[in-house]
Scaffold this active site. Structure first.
Site, PDB file in Angstrom:
ATOM      1  CG  ASP A 196      -0.225  -0.186   2.528  1.00  0.00           C
ATOM      2  OD1 ASP A 196       0.937  -0.631   2.515  1.00  0.00           O
ATOM      3  OD2 ASP A 196      -0.812   0.109   3.585  1.00  0.00           O
ATOM      4  CD  GLU A 281       9.945  -1.842  10.877  1.00  0.00           C
ATOM      5  OE1 GLU A 281       9.906  -1.921  12.133  1.00  0.00           O
ATOM      6  OE2 GLU A 281       8.952  -1.533  10.194  1.00  0.00           O
ATOM      7  CG  HIS A 309       3.831   3.991   6.190  1.00  0.00           C
ATOM      8  ND1 HIS A 309       2.760   4.172   7.045  1.00  0.00           N
ATOM      9  CD2 HIS A 309       4.133   2.680   6.241  1.00  0.00           C
ATOM     10  CE1 HIS A 309       2.449   3.012   7.606  1.00  0.00           C
ATOM     11  NE2 HIS A 309       3.264   2.096   7.128  1.00  0.00           N
TER      12      HIS A 309
END
Ligand code: UDP
Ligand code: MN
Length: 337
Positions: A196, A281, A309
């Site tokens: 996305d 992460e 993002h």
């Protein structure tokens, strides 16, 4: 002595005078002629010099035209065989917006040379929608699937930070790479691209020559305009984030790429379902054995936003039922959205 007749005497004088005049005339004319000849010779020499220069320029022009043609050829058919491959790992799951997201992402990826897309479905089986979608995509791809166990799934009411998403799917992509990436057939870079987000094509060229780990800012994340690595003298020294900047690698998934060799060297490195909030992460990069010193700041010293993002609004279907009630017929389930 007999005296010369006067007539003859005059004639002789006349002859002398005419000869003198003729001589003068010839002398003057001869002088002018040499001037003209000299001038002509000069002009001739000048013409030869110009002709020489012209010939040299024509040679130069021929060479430049040839170079231009070569450059055009190279541009039309670039030799990409030596460029490192970019492996993009994307977790994806079935929802109303899935095909729209995948369409947008695949159109971006189609513009990137030497790219292989590893699309991993969060599902028990490979769905027909994604299978057909990939077949038509004109991309080099690998289609994988692995389901997230129910207890690790976000419910509709959970806040999105509660559980990490796409964990097992990214790990499935990493396993495929460890089994299939062959360093002797060229360099490789790995990037985790959520389905996305929004990607500037320059991002892929920024990451292509990653030695260990490349990093850059990410736009529209962490409830900030952007989050980014802090760079001093070409080195990452910390993190510009509101939330827990003390994390070792306080980065979003979209903010880094890794050299594929690193995966082979650190054969156990992977994402974990059991991480502290926002630690996905950071813990993955720690498991790769990298340090801040290994990070290569990209995107003009981390001053450019090349990835966002973005998040897609959930589509409402509240009129589907109303359609049936009011008009007796709703949308055709055979039409794929
Ligand atoms: N994802 C997934 N399974 C899920 C939820 C998300 O595979 O149950 C994928 C999703 O398609 C995306 C990535 O994981 O590629 C990150 O998810 P999302 O975009 O929802 O996370 P956020 O943007 O909120 O960080
Ligand atoms: Mn997302």
């Amino acid at each position: 002595m007999q005296k010369m007749p006067l007539r003859l005497h005059k004639l002789i004088w006349l002859f002398f005078a005419a000869s003198l005049l003729a001589f003068l005339w010839l002398f003057l004319n001869f002088g002018w002629c040499t001037d003209e000849i000299r001038e002509l010779e000069l002009k001739d020499r000048h013409i030869r010099v110009i002709e020489g220069q012209l010939a040299r320029l024509q040679k130069q022009q021929d060479k430049l035209l040839k170079d231009l043609e070569n450059e055009k050829q190279k541009h039309a058919n670039p030799d990409t065989s030596n460029l490192p491959n970019i492996y993009v790992i994307t977790p994806t799951y079935a929802r109303l917006e899935q095909k729209a997201e995948l369409t947008r992402l695949s159109y971006t990826l189609q513009h990137v040379i030497n790219l292989h897309w590893i699309l991993v479905e969060d599902s028990y089986t490979k769905t027909p929608l994604v299978t057909r979608f990939l077949q038509k995509s004109r991309l080099s791809y690998t289609h994988l699937n692995v389901p997230t166990p129910e207890e690790y799934k976000l419910s509709d009411t959970d806040p999105n930070w509660l559980k990490p998403r796409g964990v097992l799917q990214r790990n499935a992509g990493l396993k495929w790479l460890r089994d299939n990436f062959n360093p002797s057939s060229g360099k490789g870079v790995v990037y985790f691209a959520d389905d996305d987000n929004t990607y500037d094509l320059h991002l892929f060229e920024e990451m292509r020559f990653t030695r260990k780990v490349t990093v850059w800012p990410v736009g529209l994340v962490g409830s900030l305009r952007y989050e980014k690595p802090i760079v001093q003298d070409g080195k990452v020294t910390g993190w510009y984030t509101f939330w827990r900047p003390e994390r070792t690698f306080a980065m979003d998934m979209a903010g880094f790429a890794i050299n594929a060799n690193l995966l082979l060297e650190q054969s156990e490195a992977k994402f974990s379902l059991h991480v502290k909030r926002g630690g996905l992460e950071s813990e993955f990069l720690t498991s790769l054995g990298v340090t801040l010193d290994d990070l290569e700041p990209k995107a003009n010293g981390c001053t450019k936003i090349l990835v966002w993002h973005t998040r897609t609004e959930k589509s409402s279907l509240k009129n589907e039922e109303k359609m049936v009630r009011k008009y007796g017929k709703g949308s055709d389930p055979m039409i794929e959205v």
